[in-house]
Design an enzyme around this catalytic site. Sequence first.
Site, short mmCIF file in Angstrom:
data_model
loop_
_atom_site.label_atom_id
_atom_site.label_comp_id
_atom_site.label_asym_id
_atom_site.label_seq_id
_atom_site.Cartn_x
_atom_site.Cartn_y
_atom_site.Cartn_z
N SER A 1 0.83 -1.20 0.00
CA SER A 1 0.00 0.00 0.00
C SER A 1 0.87 1.26 0.00
O SER A 1 1.65 1.47 -0.91
CB SER A 1 -0.97 -0.03 1.18
OG SER A 1 -1.92 1.01 1.10
N HIS B 1 -7.97 -0.27 -0.86
CA HIS B 1 -7.78 -1.42 -1.74
C HIS B 1 -9.07 -2.07 -2.20
O HIS B 1 -9.21 -3.29 -2.24
CB HIS B 1 -6.85 -2.44 -1.07
CG HIS B 1 -5.59 -1.80 -0.60
ND1 HIS B 1 -4.74 -1.13 -1.46
CD2 HIS B 1 -5.07 -1.64 0.64
CE1 HIS B 1 -3.74 -0.62 -0.77
NE2 HIS B 1 -3.92 -0.89 0.50
#
Length: 300
Positions: free
Chosen positions: A83, A187
Amino acid sequence: MKILFTFPGQGTQRAGMLQNLPDGDALLAEVRPVLGAETDILDTADALQHTRAVQLCLLIAGVAWARELIRHDVAPDIVSGLSIGAYPAAVISGALDFADALRLVALRGDLMEQAYPHGYGLTAIVGLPLNQVEKLMAGSETYIANLNADTQIVIAGRDEEMARVAQKALDAGASKATRLAVSVPSHCALLDKPAAELAAAFQSVTLSRPQRTYLSGSTGRVLWEPQKIADDLAYNMARTVQWQDAMVSANQRDARLAIEMPPGSVLTGLTHLAGWQGDAICLERNSVEVAQHLVKRLSR
């Protein structure tokens, strides 16, 4: 034998995490022209309630510790981040300028928080395979966010919806179902719009071909073309994390020492779960000297 540097995502942050960085004064001198007075309060407990500060702290800490290792002749052949961790990975790869990374990450954090200021986040479910978690999610407004290991799945969505799925998971035999310290539903498709806005901001930034292998934590694939790296960075907030695939890919590329940048040790555990064939350590619990020793031993 190759060396892999890994960079963690949100959830590992803690107050004071920028106070004892290696060569910290010099690094923060690079940060202040970009962030101004904000630099001095980024890692306070109050600031870390906000996604912007969390992500900036993880970027700064990742770059600081990676540079420290490189100064001591422990240099990565491959870099990969989960991430937000993809941004310090891109900096250390040579693809993204640090000052540009600071500006983009500040915008990234703002866009994510503005899209979902409260009531959303991530929950990790441990002990159940993906197909079972997906069945438990049926009919809920939750999304698969991270595929960290065969039986470590992270879901995203509204707090109430995630709590219902988490309870179902525990009832079905999950060993853990933990709400993570992340305040946005990362996400998944909920962040498609802010990801597109961030992609537009990338149009004014020039990336370079990396000098070290950039391994995407979103796809598990190596990327060399600057535009593809820019796309990976801009859209990773809305794409499922494929961390297990990334570690398998690094293993296949002869990486035998994985070193996780502070803070935390989450990625080290996940690396082992991916069938890692070498050593995996985190700097949180090991010194630079330990890393140097492992490099010498593995190079024999």
